[in-house]
Write an enzyme that holds these catalytic residues in place. Structure first.
Site, PDB file in Angstrom:
ATOM      1  N   ASP A  36       0.820  -1.209   0.000  1.00  0.00           N
ATOM      2  CA  ASP A  36       0.000   0.000   0.000  1.00  0.00           C
ATOM      3  C   ASP A  36       0.858   1.265   0.000  1.00  0.00           C
ATOM      4  O   ASP A  36       0.327   2.371   0.025  1.00  0.00           O
ATOM      5  CB  ASP A  36      -0.926   0.024   1.226  1.00  0.00           C
ATOM      6  CG  ASP A  36      -2.232  -0.723   0.973  1.00  0.00           C
ATOM      7  OD1 ASP A  36      -2.381  -1.256  -0.141  1.00  0.00           O
ATOM      8  OD2 ASP A  36      -3.082  -0.763   1.872  1.00  0.00           O
ATOM      9  N   ASP A 294      -9.670  29.640 -37.752  1.00  0.00           N
ATOM     10  CA  ASP A 294      -9.244  28.319 -37.269  1.00  0.00           C
ATOM     11  C   ASP A 294     -10.269  27.739 -36.311  1.00  0.00           C
ATOM     12  O   ASP A 294     -10.659  26.574 -36.413  1.00  0.00           O
ATOM     13  CB  ASP A 294      -7.887  28.426 -36.564  1.00  0.00           C
ATOM     14  CG  ASP A 294      -6.747  28.584 -37.553  1.00  0.00           C
ATOM     15  OD1 ASP A 294      -6.902  28.109 -38.683  1.00  0.00           O
ATOM     16  OD2 ASP A 294      -5.718  29.176 -37.186  1.00  0.00           O
ATOM     17  N   MET A 430      -6.598  16.973 -43.168  1.00  0.00           N
ATOM     18  CA  MET A 430      -6.220  15.667 -43.719  1.00  0.00           C
ATOM     19  C   MET A 430      -5.102  15.016 -42.917  1.00  0.00           C
ATOM     20  O   MET A 430      -4.418  14.115 -43.403  1.00  0.00           O
ATOM     21  CB  MET A 430      -5.781  15.842 -45.179  1.00  0.00           C
ATOM     22  CG  MET A 430      -6.889  16.296 -46.104  1.00  0.00           C
ATOM     23  SD  MET A 430      -8.152  15.034 -46.307  1.00  0.00           S
ATOM     24  CE  MET A 430      -7.300  13.905 -47.393  1.00  0.00           C
TER      25      MET A 430
END
Length: 508
Positions: A36, A294, A430
């Site tokens: 732990d 944009d 693209m």
């Protein structure tokens, strides 16, 4: 409890350790089985910390189970008190110590007799709360402890600072971009003529906690850690707090206006409107960018947002309100604060998902097929499998999301970082197709894969050839729609005819 292979928020002791290790000269003793103690490695790696993490495990082994652990825990506390001379030692229970039903409060009282520094038990229920809730409670408890101590000794300062001042509450170890956000908040406060009284817990001394009431107000930038301490200080000293996260142009302005209202109510005479306008027009590029060609190309694109309450709510508002992006689904894993989250995001998205099941959010993303995801590291993995880009906006996170460079999410510099993150997360033009042409895509074989498993349907040679002609950035969607169409109609193989029929059915 349920078994899970992914947890958005860790167990309670991680939250306690995050807070205790954030303070200066505070040591934590974790009463837990070996295994732990991964917090030490996690903090050293992610924070790139040069120093040893101030956490010691008092391990639960077979001898402890046979004889009890009081002697071992007390010895560990007093040993660390002698070796490290910390101001405070926090004993951190775990699920294991809760199962053993050990009286850890009694262990603390016994250790305090010999220790020179302060010793306290982190009072959190490890079965009822998670990492974030435990961190919030532990911070409140430490603040209460030292306010009460100063009051008892007569060392509690009276009165406020001469100039308007603020305590920034909730900056912690392993927090998402916390250090950079803190730097930006300090800069913002300096611009507003507000002194920073204390920042807690990160880098703070527990001896300075008695000075918290001297500030004019408290700023709580993250809803997950700091609210309980701020509410305690409000109840005890009448200190107002501002809990509006200054993330994005609109919310940053709203936060500043709230600060103006709070300090003017205490006798100041400030007007920050000119500052807000100047920052929005000339310093932040986000407002200009959102009107640029944009960003206009992103208008109406579908996005899914998922994370903690603070960042998921803020990102949903930024996408919908400032950038014109269609948020189809907004979700959070902070189920304990569901009401607040729904109230914040409902008007900015189509669907709200409150869940800590990573499978549920993965299935929702596969169903919606958004243009981009804004989520945690887990949603990034989901996006990889579905070939959907993902911007990471909240913990849990990867080491790459602890940037060495300066990348705040809050304040006006944060608005620039957020605009970049949003724009760069979407597949541009693209891009994917060109990567395929030039053989540069590292997940080519994953593009046609669904979220659950590989396809159980066969594709004949002609259909496969036709599928390969589809540009990479939409091929996964075409494949999943065709297979869904085929399954619904009982086809075992996909042919050209099935492909064309599926195309007609979805209106593509």
């Amino acid at each position: 409890m349920k078994l899970a292979y992914w947890m958005y928020a860790g167990p309670a002791h991680i939250g306690t350790l995050r807070v205790s290790s954030s303070f200066k000269n505070v040591h934590a003793i974790m009463h837990a089985p070996i295994g732990d103690d991964y917090f030490n490695v996690m903090r050293s790696m992610l924070e790139r910390d040069r120093n040893f993490t101030p956490v010691t495990i008092s391990s639960v082994d077979r001898n402890v189970l046979a004889r009890g652990s009081q002697e071992k825990v007390v010895n560990n506390i007093t040993r660390k008190d002698t070796e490290e001379t910390p101001d405070l030692i926090v004993l951190t229970p775990t699920c294991t110590s809760s199962i053993l039903q050990e009286d850890l409060e009694n262990f603390v009282q016994r250790a305090q007799l010999d220790a020179k520094g302060d010793v306290m038990l982190a009072d959190v229920n490890h079965y009822r709360v998670n990492e974030l809730q435990a961190a919030d409670r532990t911070l409140e408890q430490i603040v209460q402890f030292y306010i009460a101590k100063a009051r008892k000794q007569g060392h509690l300062p009276e009165g406020k600072t001469e100039k308007p001042s603020v305590n920034i509450i909730g900056i912690s170890s392993l927090g998402f971009h916390n250090h950079h956000d803190c730097t930006e908040l300090k800069r913002l406060m300096a611009d507003l003529g507000i002194e920073v009284n204390e920042v807690i817990p990160e880098g703070a001394s527990v001896h300075n906690l008695k000075n918290l009431p001297r500030a004019w107000f408290n700023l709580v930038p993250y809803r997950e850690i700091g609210l309980m301490a701020a509410r305690y200080l409000e109840q005890e000293f009448g200190m107002p707090y501002v809990d509006i996260t200054p993330m994005g142009v609109v919310e940053t302005a709203r936060c500043i206006r709230k600060i103006q209202q709070v300090i003017n109510a205490q006798g100041a005479e400030v007007d920050y409107e000119e500052y807000i306008n100047n920052q929005t027009l000339y310093v932040s590029q986000a407002a200009w960018f959102s009107r640029s060609i944009d960003c206009q190309n992103l208008t109406g694109k579908k996005a899914v947002v998922f994370g903690d309450n603070t960042h998921a709510a803020a990102m949903t508002k930024i996408l919908a309100r400032e950038m014109g992006i269609h948020v189809v689904l907004a979700g959070t894993y902070c189920k304990y604060d569901e009401e607040w989250f729904r109230e914040q995001v409902s008007e900015y998205c189509d669907e709200v998902l409150i869940s800590d099941d990573n499978g549920a959010i993965g299935d929702a993303i596969a169903r919606i097929e958004p243009s981009a995801i804004f989520g945690t590291q887990m949603e990034r993995h989901v996006g990889k499998r579905l070939s959907i880009p993902c911007g990471v906006i909240a913990a849990p996170i990867h080491v790459q999301d602890f940037p060495i460079g300066y990348k705040p999410f809050l304040g006006y510099e944060g608005t620039n970082q957020m605009a970049d993150l949003v724009y760069n997360s979407f597949t541009l033009g693209m891009e994917d197709h060109l990567l395929e042409i030039f053989g540069g895509h590292d997940t080519k074989e994953v593009i046609t894969r669904g979220i659950s498993a590989d396809s159980d349907l066969g594709w004949n040679k002609e259909a496969q050839a036709e599928l390969n002609k589809v540009p990479g950035f939409v091929r996964g969607k075409v494949k999943r729609n065709t297979e869904k169409f085929a399954r619904e109609r009982g086809f075992s193989e996909i042919t050209l005819e099935v492909m064309y029929a599926a195309k007609e059915a979805v209106g593509a």
